[in-house]
Scaffold this active site. Sequence first.
Site, mmCIF file in Angstrom:
data_model
loop_
_atom_site.group_PDB
_atom_site.id
_atom_site.type_symbol
_atom_site.label_atom_id
_atom_site.label_comp_id
_atom_site.label_asym_id
_atom_site.label_seq_id
_atom_site.Cartn_x
_atom_site.Cartn_y
_atom_site.Cartn_z
ATOM 1 N N ARG A 137 31.451 48.623 43.092
ATOM 2 C CA ARG A 137 31.585 47.180 42.847
ATOM 3 C C ARG A 137 30.409 46.609 42.041
ATOM 4 O O ARG A 137 30.026 45.450 42.219
ATOM 5 C CB ARG A 137 31.761 46.391 44.136
ATOM 6 C CG ARG A 137 32.962 46.785 44.962
ATOM 7 C CD ARG A 137 34.274 46.569 44.194
ATOM 8 N NE ARG A 137 35.403 46.904 45.018
ATOM 9 C CZ ARG A 137 35.961 48.119 45.059
ATOM 10 N NH1 ARG A 137 35.522 49.084 44.270
ATOM 11 N NH2 ARG A 137 36.983 48.369 45.842
ATOM 12 N N SER A 194 39.250 41.305 48.841
ATOM 13 C CA SER A 194 38.118 41.526 49.757
ATOM 14 C C SER A 194 37.012 40.522 49.443
ATOM 15 O O SER A 194 36.528 40.472 48.310
ATOM 16 C CB SER A 194 37.551 42.931 49.573
ATOM 17 O OG SER A 194 38.573 43.872 49.785
ATOM 18 N N GLU A 243 31.655 40.175 47.584
ATOM 19 C CA GLU A 243 32.240 40.836 46.415
ATOM 20 C C GLU A 243 32.726 39.756 45.444
ATOM 21 O O GLU A 243 32.671 39.911 44.230
ATOM 22 C CB GLU A 243 33.417 41.715 46.873
ATOM 23 C CG GLU A 243 34.059 42.464 45.739
ATOM 24 C CD GLU A 243 35.140 43.449 46.202
ATOM 25 O OE1 GLU A 243 34.937 44.145 47.205
ATOM 26 O OE2 GLU A 243 36.193 43.495 45.542
HETATM 27 C C1 LIG Z 1 45.101 40.211 46.519
HETATM 28 C C2 LIG Z 1 43.904 40.784 45.796
HETATM 29 C C3 LIG Z 1 43.630 42.137 45.902
HETATM 30 C C4 LIG Z 1 42.527 42.692 45.250
HETATM 31 N N1 LIG Z 1 42.309 44.030 45.347
HETATM 32 C C5 LIG Z 1 41.255 44.598 44.721
HETATM 33 C C6 LIG Z 1 41.033 46.016 44.808
HETATM 34 O O1 LIG Z 1 41.784 46.747 45.443
HETATM 35 N N2 LIG Z 1 39.954 46.517 44.166
HETATM 36 C C7 LIG Z 1 39.108 45.746 43.433
HETATM 37 O O2 LIG Z 1 38.155 46.290 42.873
HETATM 38 N N3 LIG Z 1 39.303 44.406 43.326
HETATM 39 C C8 LIG Z 1 40.348 43.826 43.939
HETATM 40 N N4 LIG Z 1 40.560 42.465 43.853
HETATM 41 C C9 LIG Z 1 39.596 41.647 43.091
HETATM 42 C C10 LIG Z 1 40.018 41.351 41.627
HETATM 43 O O3 LIG Z 1 41.386 41.520 41.447
HETATM 44 C C11 LIG Z 1 39.278 42.241 40.642
HETATM 45 O O4 LIG Z 1 37.897 42.095 40.784
HETATM 46 C C12 LIG Z 1 39.664 41.925 39.189
HETATM 47 O O5 LIG Z 1 39.123 42.890 38.317
HETATM 48 C C13 LIG Z 1 39.215 40.548 38.752
HETATM 49 O O6 LIG Z 1 39.788 40.301 37.482
HETATM 50 P P1 LIG Z 1 39.970 38.833 36.924
HETATM 51 O O7 LIG Z 1 40.429 38.971 35.523
HETATM 52 O O8 LIG Z 1 40.803 38.032 37.835
HETATM 53 O O9 LIG Z 1 38.462 38.319 36.949
HETATM 54 P P2 LIG Z 1 37.919 36.823 37.201
HETATM 55 O O10 LIG Z 1 38.088 36.481 38.632
HETATM 56 O O11 LIG Z 1 38.520 35.900 36.199
HETATM 57 O O12 LIG Z 1 36.416 37.051 36.852
HETATM 58 C C14 LIG Z 1 35.603 37.873 37.683
HETATM 59 C C15 LIG Z 1 34.176 37.897 37.109
HETATM 60 O O13 LIG Z 1 34.184 38.567 35.857
HETATM 61 C C16 LIG Z 1 33.751 37.686 34.811
HETATM 62 N N5 LIG Z 1 34.611 37.996 33.678
HETATM 63 C C17 LIG Z 1 35.969 37.867 33.619
HETATM 64 N N6 LIG Z 1 36.410 38.305 32.431
HETATM 65 C C18 LIG Z 1 35.324 38.703 31.722
HETATM 66 C C19 LIG Z 1 35.134 39.265 30.407
HETATM 67 N N7 LIG Z 1 36.160 39.476 29.574
HETATM 68 N N8 LIG Z 1 33.855 39.553 30.026
HETATM 69 C C20 LIG Z 1 32.809 39.340 30.847
HETATM 70 N N9 LIG Z 1 32.930 38.805 32.085
HETATM 71 C C21 LIG Z 1 34.170 38.511 32.515
HETATM 72 C C22 LIG Z 1 33.924 36.284 35.370
HETATM 73 O O14 LIG Z 1 33.030 35.362 34.770
HETATM 74 C C23 LIG Z 1 33.611 36.506 36.835
HETATM 75 O O15 LIG Z 1 32.220 36.566 37.044
HETATM 76 C C24 LIG Z 1 41.662 41.873 44.483
HETATM 77 C C25 LIG Z 1 41.941 40.500 44.380
HETATM 78 C C26 LIG Z 1 43.057 39.953 45.017
HETATM 79 C C27 LIG Z 1 43.361 38.494 44.865
#
Ligand SMILES: Cc1cc2nc3c(=O)[nH]c(=O)nc-3n(C[C@H](O)[C@H](O)[C@H](O)COP(=O)(O)OP(=O)(O)OC[C@H]3O[C@@H](n4cnc5c(N)ncnc54)[C@H](O)[C@@H]3O)c2cc1C
Length: 339
Positions: A164, A238, A334
């Site tokens: 992570r 999480s 996280e």
């Molecule tokens: C139901 C559920 C289940 C999940 N299961 C998992 C799992 O099994 N494993 C896991 O690892 N995670 C899990 N997650 C967490 C999440 O899905 C991941 O961390 C995912 O990669 C976040 O992507 P996002 O595009 O939504 O990021 P965002 O929430 O939009 O952004 C997350 C962070 O990254 C930054 N960011 C976003 N895009 C960029 C970019 N292009 N360049 C630089 N920085 C950027 C943002 O500023 C922020 O700090 C889960 C979430 C949910 C809701």
Amino acid sequence: MDIQYKADLNRHLTFQVPAESTHFVQVESDEELKEALKFSKEEKLKILLLGGGSNILFINNYEGLVIKIASRGIEVISDDGRKVAVAVEAGEIWHDFVLRALDEGWGGVENLALIPGCVGATPMQNIGAYGVEIKDVMIWLEAISTESGKLRRFSLEECALSYRESIFKREEKGKWVIVRVAYSLDRKSPLNTNYGAIEGELKNIPQQDRTHRDVANAVIKIRSSKLPDPKVIGNAGSFFKNPIVSSEDFENIQAKTPGIPNYPQSDGRVKLAAGWLIDQAGWKGHDRGTHGVHDMQALVLVNKGGATGKEIWQLANDVRDSVENRFGIKLETEVNQIT
Ligand SMILES: Cc1cc2nc3c(=O)[nH]c(=O)nc-3n(C[C@H](O)[C@H](O)[C@H](O)COP(=O)(O)OP(=O)(O)OC[C@H]3O[C@@H](n4cnc5c(N)ncnc54)[C@H](O)[C@@H]3O)c2cc1C
């Protein structure tokens, strides 16, 4: 460039909390992104990047420019008949890419099916599930400097991905916008079915007949039965990381808490299950009306409807304090917080 002022961010956030930013723009290409970065400089605005908004909690509104990354495209860069390298634009929906890989017969990402969010965020915290992490398939990423607007390619090693974590959450925090990520996939990659309940889900399919898609289907089934769908109930997966403690600390904890689930790591440290600790501290299913702790998975905080980011953050702090009092372990979040 279509800048929105006093933008409502709620629909972009899986936690579904009320949130606003003073400025908002959606970008679909490197050029549009550069323009947005230039604008933020001229107007002296802080910037916040948003992908799918699935790993972020707005505790307060954001004074600055939120840049929603919405670029699309999947390009095959090499294919030797077995292994294929693909470069994927940051705004692609991660799970859609997993489905595309399955359709093409490309293995390697099937265990990561149904993780919400976009491709650009996958290296941010080295997403992982069911025994696979993005570092297992990533080759490189390209990112644009928030300072100079210049494009740079980072090798997998340079990103220093670990549980992570990546340099983009630490020393390079806020300095780069990830614009595309390249993954190495393999039509004959071995299936990884050791983790969690996958093997049980596949028990009726003979070993030799199992496919990458079977594994993805098993993962989707298990995840759907355990995790709340963010479209139905607000959450960000999480909320806390699984803590990793030294072997000495682990011995002390185990002496006080016999039977504590533990996962020895290759460096001698021991990973503990945050969900188990939270459950043991009595939080599973905890209900505060509008929000609470999920009743199937104690690691997930939920917005049942109408909760604010501040209320969810208060709950997170209460959970963390209670686990620390009971086990002497301080949980790290996280989920990214906007304060
Ligand atoms: C139901 C559920 C289940 C999940 N299961 C998992 C799992 O099994 N494993 C896991 O690892 N995670 C899990 N997650 C967490 C999440 O899905 C991941 O961390 C995912 O990669 C976040 O992507 P996002 O595009 O939504 O990021 P965002 O929430 O939009 O952004 C997350 C962070 O990254 C930054 N960011 C976003 N895009 C960029 C970019 N292009 N360049 C630089 N920085 C950027 C943002 O500023 C922020 O700090 C889960 C979430 C949910 C809701």
